[in-house]
Design an enzyme around this catalytic site. Sequence first.
Site, PDB file in Angstrom:
ATOM      1  CG  ASP A 167      40.044  44.145  31.946  1.00  0.00           C
ATOM      2  OD1 ASP A 167      40.644  45.088  31.577  1.00  0.00           O
ATOM      3  OD2 ASP A 167      40.631  43.073  31.869  1.00  0.00           O
ATOM      4  CG  ASN A 227      41.469  49.150  30.343  1.00  0.00           C
ATOM      5  OD1 ASN A 227      41.509  47.576  29.801  1.00  0.00           O
ATOM      6  ND2 ASN A 227      42.648  49.787  29.824  1.00  0.00           N
TER       7      ASN A 227
HETATM    8  O1  MRU Z   1      45.468  42.609  34.510  1.00  0.00           O
HETATM    9  P1  MRU Z   1      45.691  42.411  33.223  1.00  0.00           P
HETATM   10  O2  MRU Z   1      47.006  42.462  32.555  1.00  0.00           O
HETATM   11  O3  MRU Z   1      44.760  41.185  32.609  1.00  0.00           O
HETATM   12  O4  MRU Z   1      44.647  43.635  32.673  1.00  0.00           O
HETATM   13  C1  MRU Z   1      44.358  43.625  31.185  1.00  0.00           C
HETATM   14  C2  MRU Z   1      43.897  44.968  30.906  1.00  0.00           C
HETATM   15  O5  MRU Z   1      43.572  45.813  31.551  1.00  0.00           O
HETATM   16  C3  MRU Z   1      43.554  45.154  29.279  1.00  0.00           C
HETATM   17  O6  MRU Z   1      43.736  46.474  28.930  1.00  0.00           O
HETATM   18  C4  MRU Z   1      42.216  44.505  28.895  1.00  0.00           C
HETATM   19  O7  MRU Z   1      42.238  43.118  29.436  1.00  0.00           O
HETATM   20  C5  MRU Z   1      41.764  44.830  27.533  1.00  0.00           C
HETATM   21  S1  MRU Z   1      42.999  44.233  26.286  1.00  0.00           S
HETATM   22  C6  MRU Z   1      42.145  43.195  25.333  1.00  0.00           C
END
Ligand code: MRU
Length: 345
Positions: free
Chosen positions: A234, A244
Amino acid sequence: MKPIEWLTDRLRLLDQTRLPLDETYLEITDYRQVVSAIKELKVRGAPAIGIAAAYGIALGSLNLHTDHKDVFLSQLESIIDDFAQSRPTAVNLFYAIKRMSDAAATGRDVSEIKRLLVEEAASINRQEEKAMADLSANGARLLKDGCRVLTHCNTGQLATGVSYGTGLGVIKAAAEQGKKVTVYVDETRPLLQGARLNTWELEILGIPYRLITDNMAGYFLSRGEIDCAIVGADRIAFNGDTANKIGTYSVAVLARENSVPFYVAAPVSTIDSTIRTGKDIPIEQRNPEEVVQIRGVRIAAPGSIALNPAFDVTPNKYISAIITEKGIIEKPYSRNIKHTLREER
Ligand code: MRU
């Protein structure tokens, strides 16, 4: 499957909270619904959040009814602010917001700014489409025929909004090259992005997988049943520390303990060069209700007090390589990330 689709004056989003049981598309005409969709994880995953926000800003601008440029720009700023407040960790959101603000600044009048905003959102979408295809091809080189790959959270098309994902994109590209890959899917509590979304995507792709609960990862890693772990990101700090989905750090430490490579796959839009180390990455704290219940069914004693950080930070020392569309970045990360970003400009 098109998780995000712009339809001239509307945004179509696949509601990820209803998967895998219901495939429901939302037709959105008000930007506030896009902001809510991001907050409620109807659209989620760092690159997908960025693309949805870009289209959301364009949508909001189309619905502003003034020809006065200064009034328009101040209303646009408040729309952009609503998006900036939606989720704090995924830097792709702020990357998209900056690009949309910069695009707006170049327009001469209201109608030109509206046109530029729609075009810029489409351009971000196209750029991420290419980035994800390229990083997937780069990462596929790391996967051997017959390998068993551990994933955490959903990192496929749903998380990126485009044809390839990050981590799952790498796996998809390897499978397309004819390699046999088996995926060990962490369920990813509390919101089960692995159990609900990775299994759904892997079924569509026809790639074999086994679903495991998060606390089983160490068992399989210690038995030599996993050849590598691939996660998304992220936000990646300048030194390679990576935020992440919560639980990623535990996977990384367990992978290191068992001498299993741990890869982060992310487009360069996920690298935040303004942040030196992971300590400065803002971590979203979500509603504890997401922990005391699963899909609306209460699992904890009444009165239980829960904690719900949505992300954690994996220190760079645990990361074997960062897979991007510009190539595979190895240690030392600060130096090599700097080189990669310089080539990008
Ligand atoms: O809370 P979320 O579901 O948005 O979290 C998403 C993640 O942690 C993914 O692993 C991350 O965005 C990378 S995948 C493109």
